[in-house]
Design a protein around this motif. Sequence first.
Motif, PDB file in Angstrom:
ATOM      1  N   VAL A 144       1.460  -2.428   3.761  1.00 33.98           N
ATOM      2  CA  VAL A 144       2.831  -2.189   3.330  1.00 33.98           C
ATOM      3  C   VAL A 144       3.726  -3.352   3.743  1.00 33.98           C
ATOM      4  O   VAL A 144       3.346  -4.176   4.584  1.00 33.98           O
ATOM      5  CB  VAL A 144       3.389  -0.876   3.926  1.00 33.98           C
ATOM      6  CG1 VAL A 144       2.513   0.308   3.536  1.00 33.98           C
ATOM      7  CG2 VAL A 144       3.514  -0.965   5.440  1.00 33.98           C
ATOM      8  N   ASP A 145       4.927  -3.404   3.144  1.00 39.44           N
ATOM      9  CA  ASP A 145       5.906  -4.418   3.534  1.00 39.44           C
ATOM     10  C   ASP A 145       6.862  -3.825   4.567  1.00 39.44           C
ATOM     11  O   ASP A 145       6.659  -2.702   5.050  1.00 39.44           O
ATOM     12  CB  ASP A 145       6.641  -4.960   2.303  1.00 39.44           C
ATOM     13  CG  ASP A 145       7.461  -3.881   1.588  1.00 39.44           C
ATOM     14  OD1 ASP A 145       7.591  -2.763   2.129  1.00 39.44           O
ATOM     15  OD2 ASP A 145       7.983  -4.150   0.495  1.00 39.44           O
ATOM     16  N   VAL A 146       7.930  -4.535   4.907  1.00 39.80           N
ATOM     17  CA  VAL A 146       8.839  -4.082   5.957  1.00 39.80           C
ATOM     18  C   VAL A 146       9.667  -2.872   5.528  1.00 39.80           C
ATOM     19  O   VAL A 146      10.295  -2.222   6.364  1.00 39.80           O
ATOM     20  CB  VAL A 146       9.779  -5.217   6.411  1.00 39.80           C
ATOM     21  CG1 VAL A 146       9.005  -6.305   7.120  1.00 39.80           C
ATOM     22  CG2 VAL A 146      10.556  -5.787   5.232  1.00 39.80           C
ATOM     23  N   LEU A 147       9.684  -2.561   4.229  1.00 34.03           N
ATOM     24  CA  LEU A 147      10.369  -1.368   3.740  1.00 34.03           C
ATOM     25  C   LEU A 147       9.448  -0.153   3.716  1.00 34.03           C
ATOM     26  O   LEU A 147       9.896   0.956   3.415  1.00 34.03           O
ATOM     27  CB  LEU A 147      10.921  -1.619   2.327  1.00 34.03           C
ATOM     28  CG  LEU A 147      11.946  -2.744   2.185  1.00 34.03           C
ATOM     29  CD1 LEU A 147      12.333  -2.918   0.719  1.00 34.03           C
ATOM     30  CD2 LEU A 147      13.174  -2.472   3.030  1.00 34.03           C
ATOM     31  N   SER A 192       9.046 -10.806  -3.731  1.00 30.09           N
ATOM     32  CA  SER A 192       7.773 -10.905  -3.019  1.00 30.09           C
ATOM     33  C   SER A 192       8.016 -10.892  -1.511  1.00 30.09           C
ATOM     34  O   SER A 192       8.887 -11.611  -1.013  1.00 30.09           O
ATOM     35  CB  SER A 192       7.043 -12.190  -3.415  1.00 30.09           C
ATOM     36  OG  SER A 192       5.773 -12.276  -2.790  1.00 30.09           O
ATOM     37  N   PRO A 193       7.259 -10.088  -0.760  1.00 31.58           N
ATOM     38  CA  PRO A 193       7.474  -9.993   0.685  1.00 31.58           C
ATOM     39  C   PRO A 193       6.884 -11.189   1.429  1.00 31.58           C
ATOM     40  O   PRO A 193       6.047 -11.922   0.904  1.00 31.58           O
ATOM     41  CB  PRO A 193       6.730  -8.706   1.055  1.00 31.58           C
ATOM     42  CG  PRO A 193       5.618  -8.635   0.058  1.00 31.58           C
ATOM     43  CD  PRO A 193       6.199  -9.189  -1.224  1.00 31.58           C
ATOM     44  N   THR A 194       7.325 -11.363   2.677  1.00 31.86           N
ATOM     45  CA  THR A 194       6.782 -12.411   3.545  1.00 31.86           C
ATOM     46  C   THR A 194       6.085 -11.827   4.763  1.00 31.86           C
ATOM     47  O   THR A 194       5.466 -12.575   5.524  1.00 31.86           O
ATOM     48  CB  THR A 194       7.902 -13.353   4.021  1.00 31.86           C
ATOM     49  OG1 THR A 194       8.897 -12.586   4.729  1.00 31.86           O
ATOM     50  CG2 THR A 194       8.559 -14.046   2.848  1.00 31.86           C
ATOM     51  N   PHE A 195       6.192 -10.518   4.963  1.00 27.79           N
ATOM     52  CA  PHE A 195       5.610  -9.865   6.140  1.00 27.79           C
ATOM     53  C   PHE A 195       4.939  -8.575   5.693  1.00 27.79           C
ATOM     54  O   PHE A 195       5.482  -7.843   4.872  1.00 27.79           O
ATOM     55  CB  PHE A 195       6.705  -9.567   7.165  1.00 27.79           C
ATOM     56  CG  PHE A 195       6.194  -9.136   8.517  1.00 27.79           C
ATOM     57  CD1 PHE A 195       5.865 -10.073   9.485  1.00 27.79           C
ATOM     58  CD2 PHE A 195       6.034  -7.793   8.817  1.00 27.79           C
ATOM     59  CE1 PHE A 195       5.408  -9.687  10.735  1.00 27.79           C
ATOM     60  CE2 PHE A 195       5.564  -7.389  10.050  1.00 27.79           C
ATOM     61  CZ  PHE A 195       5.254  -8.336  11.019  1.00 27.79           C
ATOM     62  N   ALA A 196       3.764  -8.301   6.235  1.00 29.97           N
ATOM     63  CA  ALA A 196       3.012  -7.101   5.852  1.00 29.97           C
ATOM     64  C   ALA A 196       2.468  -6.412   7.093  1.00 29.97           C
ATOM     65  O   ALA A 196       2.249  -7.055   8.130  1.00 29.97           O
ATOM     66  CB  ALA A 196       1.872  -7.462   4.897  1.00 29.97           C
ATOM     67  N   ILE A 197       2.263  -5.109   6.991  1.00 30.04           N
ATOM     68  CA  ILE A 197       1.712  -4.307   8.084  1.00 30.04           C
ATOM     69  C   ILE A 197       0.525  -3.520   7.530  1.00 30.04           C
ATOM     70  O   ILE A 197       0.603  -2.956   6.435  1.00 30.04           O
ATOM     71  CB  ILE A 197       2.749  -3.333   8.668  1.00 30.04           C
ATOM     72  CG1 ILE A 197       4.063  -4.073   8.997  1.00 30.04           C
ATOM     73  CG2 ILE A 197       2.199  -2.675   9.916  1.00 30.04           C
ATOM     74  CD1 ILE A 197       5.161  -3.813   8.033  1.00 30.04           C
ATOM     75  N   ILE A 198      -0.562  -3.488   8.291  1.00 26.21           N
ATOM     76  CA  ILE A 198      -1.789  -2.824   7.843  1.00 26.21           C
ATOM     77  C   ILE A 198      -2.181  -1.722   8.813  1.00 26.21           C
ATOM     78  O   ILE A 198      -1.935  -1.819  10.025  1.00 26.21           O
ATOM     79  CB  ILE A 198      -2.943  -3.841   7.694  1.00 26.21           C
ATOM     80  CG1 ILE A 198      -4.151  -3.207   6.995  1.00 26.21           C
ATOM     81  CG2 ILE A 198      -3.340  -4.421   9.050  1.00 26.21           C
ATOM     82  CD1 ILE A 198      -5.234  -4.199   6.642  1.00 26.21           C
ATOM     83  N   ASP A 199      -2.756  -0.665   8.294  1.00 27.83           N
ATOM     84  CA  ASP A 199      -3.281   0.413   9.143  1.00 27.83           C
ATOM     85  C   ASP A 199      -4.194   1.295   8.296  1.00 27.83           C
ATOM     86  O   ASP A 199      -4.220   1.192   7.064  1.00 27.83           O
ATOM     87  CB  ASP A 199      -2.151   1.248   9.742  1.00 27.83           C
ATOM     88  CG  ASP A 199      -2.600   2.026  10.974  1.00 27.83           C
ATOM     89  OD1 ASP A 199      -3.748   1.818  11.424  1.00 27.83           O
ATOM     90  OD2 ASP A 199      -1.816   2.841  11.495  1.00 27.83           O
TER      91      ASP A 199
END
Length: 272
Positions: free
Chosen positions: A149-152, A111-118
């Motif tokens: 999305v996550d950092v990957l 499970s990720p801890t950081f997310a990016i939205i656009d």
Amino acid sequence: MVWTPFTRKLHCLKGLRYASDLSDKEWLLIKPHMLGQPKRGRRRTTDLQAVMNAVFYLLHTGCQWALLLKDFPPSSTVHYYFKRFADDGTLDRVHEALYVQTRQLEGREDSPTFAIIDSQSAKTGSDARGDVGYDAGKKVKGRKRHILVDVLGLMLSNKVHSAGSQDREGLSIVCDRLTSRFPFIEVICADGGYQGKIAAKTSPRPLQIIKRNQKAFQALPKRWIVERTFAWLGINRRFSKDIERYARTSEALISAAMIKLMLRRVARYHHS
């Protein structure tokens, strides 16, 4: 990537009819999550691997459903199973399983801890029904593809809605039930379009706003990751426009595109 005899072997597609086809190893990765034979009535004779090959071919080439090659099952059959996979959660199950495997391959927690939205605005075709609006900022009449999305760069959630909706309004849509699926997310990274009290109130996690540098081009920290994901989706010609009749079909195709991307990664790892 440096081309070596080893990497060329991993990326070789000579054994497939079309570059978009699933290899046997890729099919074995998703087969356990696909539909089983019905317990009652007539047994299914349609090859589900051929159905998925047809869906990936349509994504890659951008052709119409009715123009699928005769090598595949009938277009009506392919369309029926694709809609069924989207409605009964098959695509979600496959995506979730591959997502966990891909993160594990990269040495990450499940499970990720950081997310990016656009978001990305796309013109719609003449057959579009509903969820169509005008994006005054980008001068586009159509729909918005909103992804998280996550950092990957792997997709956590995606929603397609009217281009007339502001980014801060779409935030609540794409983040719906996010924390129940990914409870360890601590921060959501976003651009200046998500500033304000509305976005801060609707966001399930604190927003980290990274503004664009107007003086010169600069790869913004973390923000470039979601842009790269849009570029990955753009490899599929089906996404040059939003030519789908309904927004939910576009969402299902985005999920299918990410499934294809993760399948290639996981299968090549196991191959090595």
